[in-house]
Design a protein around this motif. Sequence first.
Motif, short mmCIF file in Angstrom:
data_model
loop_
_atom_site.label_atom_id
_atom_site.label_comp_id
_atom_site.label_asym_id
_atom_site.label_seq_id
_atom_site.Cartn_x
_atom_site.Cartn_y
_atom_site.Cartn_z
N TRP A 196 -2.15 -10.49 -7.35
CA TRP A 196 -3.04 -9.36 -6.92
C TRP A 196 -2.10 -8.55 -6.08
N VAL A 197 -1.32 -8.77 -5.40
CA VAL A 197 -0.44 -7.97 -4.54
C VAL A 197 0.26 -6.88 -5.71
N GLN A 198 0.83 -7.71 -6.72
CA GLN A 198 1.48 -6.86 -7.64
C GLN A 198 0.69 -5.95 -8.33
N ILE A 199 -0.29 -6.16 -8.57
CA ILE A 199 -1.42 -5.26 -9.26
C ILE A 199 -1.77 -4.28 -8.30
N VAL A 200 -2.00 -4.47 -7.12
CA VAL A 200 -2.33 -3.29 -6.24
C VAL A 200 -1.13 -2.44 -6.08
N HIS A 201 0.00 -2.95 -6.11
CA HIS A 201 1.19 -2.32 -5.57
C HIS A 201 1.42 -1.12 -6.65
N VAL A 202 1.39 -1.67 -8.18
CA VAL A 202 1.79 -0.91 -9.13
C VAL A 202 0.52 0.07 -9.43
N GLY A 203 -0.74 -0.39 -9.25
CA GLY A 203 -1.86 0.47 -9.46
C GLY A 203 -1.75 1.79 -8.48
N LEU A 204 -1.53 1.50 -7.27
CA LEU A 204 -1.82 2.61 -6.34
C LEU A 204 -0.58 3.75 -6.70
N PHE A 205 0.64 3.27 -7.35
CA PHE A 205 1.59 4.12 -7.62
C PHE A 205 1.03 5.08 -8.96
N VAL A 206 0.20 4.55 -9.67
CA VAL A 206 -0.44 5.11 -10.77
C VAL A 206 -1.77 6.24 -10.08
N ALA A 207 -2.68 5.37 -9.39
CA ALA A 207 -4.01 6.08 -8.83
C ALA A 207 -3.40 7.22 -8.09
N SER A 208 -2.53 6.94 -7.22
CA SER A 208 -2.21 8.06 -6.04
C SER A 208 -1.82 9.49 -7.05
N PRO A 209 -0.80 9.57 -7.71
CA PRO A 209 -0.71 10.76 -8.34
C PRO A 209 -1.55 11.32 -9.07
N PHE B 19 0.83 -1.21 -0.08
CA PHE B 19 0.11 0.01 -0.08
C PHE B 19 0.86 1.33 0.10
N TYR B 20 1.99 1.12 -0.13
CA TYR B 20 3.04 2.27 0.00
C TYR B 20 2.95 3.18 -1.20
N GLY B 21 2.44 2.94 -2.25
CA GLY B 21 2.12 3.76 -3.39
C GLY B 21 0.71 4.62 -3.24
N ALA B 22 0.29 4.28 -2.24
CA ALA B 22 -1.01 5.31 -1.91
C ALA B 22 -0.81 6.48 -1.48
N VAL B 23 0.44 6.80 -0.98
CA VAL B 23 0.79 8.16 -0.53
C VAL B 23 1.98 8.79 -1.43
N ILE B 24 2.21 8.10 -2.43
CA ILE B 24 3.46 8.58 -3.25
C ILE B 24 2.81 9.75 -4.11
N GLY B 25 1.58 10.04 -4.14
CA GLY B 25 1.01 11.25 -4.81
C GLY B 25 1.34 12.43 -4.31
N VAL B 26 1.53 12.33 -2.96
CA VAL B 26 1.81 13.62 -2.32
C VAL B 26 3.02 14.27 -2.94
N TYR B 27 4.08 13.55 -3.33
CA TYR B 27 5.22 14.40 -4.01
C TYR B 27 4.93 14.87 -5.35
N PHE B 28 4.06 14.71 -6.02
CA PHE B 28 3.60 15.48 -7.11
C PHE B 28 3.00 16.48 -6.91
N LEU B 29 2.60 16.93 -5.64
CA LEU B 29 1.43 17.93 -5.66
C LEU B 29 2.34 19.43 -5.49
N PRO B 30 3.55 19.61 -5.23
CA PRO B 30 3.91 21.04 -5.28
C PRO B 30 4.12 21.35 -6.87
N GLY B 31 4.71 20.31 -7.51
CA GLY B 31 4.89 20.45 -8.87
C GLY B 31 3.77 20.70 -9.89
N VAL B 32 2.74 19.89 -9.42
CA VAL B 32 1.22 20.34 -10.32
C VAL B 32 0.72 21.73 -9.75
#
Length: 200
Positions: A141-154, A40-53
């Motif tokens: 299913w873990v692999q899909i969730v892992h990579v999917g969150l890295f896309v959905a969160s940003p 679930f780590y990818g769920a918060v990675i989107g935060v790092y895109f915030l200032p640039g956006v």
Amino acid sequence: MTNTSTRLLLTCAAIGVAGGIVFSVSAYISGTLAAAAPMFYGAVIGVYFLPGVVAQALLRRGGVALITSVIAGLVSVPFQPIGFMAVMAAGSIGLLQEVPFAVTLYRYWKAWLFYLAVTIAGLLFGLGVFVAQGAEQAAPWVQIVHVGLFVASPILFTWIGRTVAKGLDRTGAGRGLQLPVVRPRTRQGRDRDALPMTAA
């Protein structure tokens, strides 16, 4: 960026400092997730895109995502478990955010370009972390969730960032600094609004 106005840099700095504060808070959340539930780590990675956006959507100028992200990374260094690596990570994300707009010579700032930028960047980061963590040994299913969150969160945080930028725009924070959403070329083949920035 040449002939950059002091006001433009101060605007980027203000967004970067705010982003750095958000980075610092999210560092503790992401650290907990990485230890307790790595998928679930990818769920918060989107935060790092915030200032640039926020910077790109508000100012519509080349280089602002990179500048703002680096400043945010610097502000968060004392609170990050990875220390100065946070600056490199934030700067890498800011650089990736620049790419789609650089391809258009910074003349197009349509919403779909923002989402394309973060989707590609999120996927690249997700696959990189995926390999680094050895997640290929996990269940499909873990692999899909892992990579999917890295896309959905940003994508989610891009929407949030664009919403914040609209709010800042209404206050006049970007007045005099912004370029048009679409910047056509002149007959001579040059951009009507040249990249060199006038002092405010």
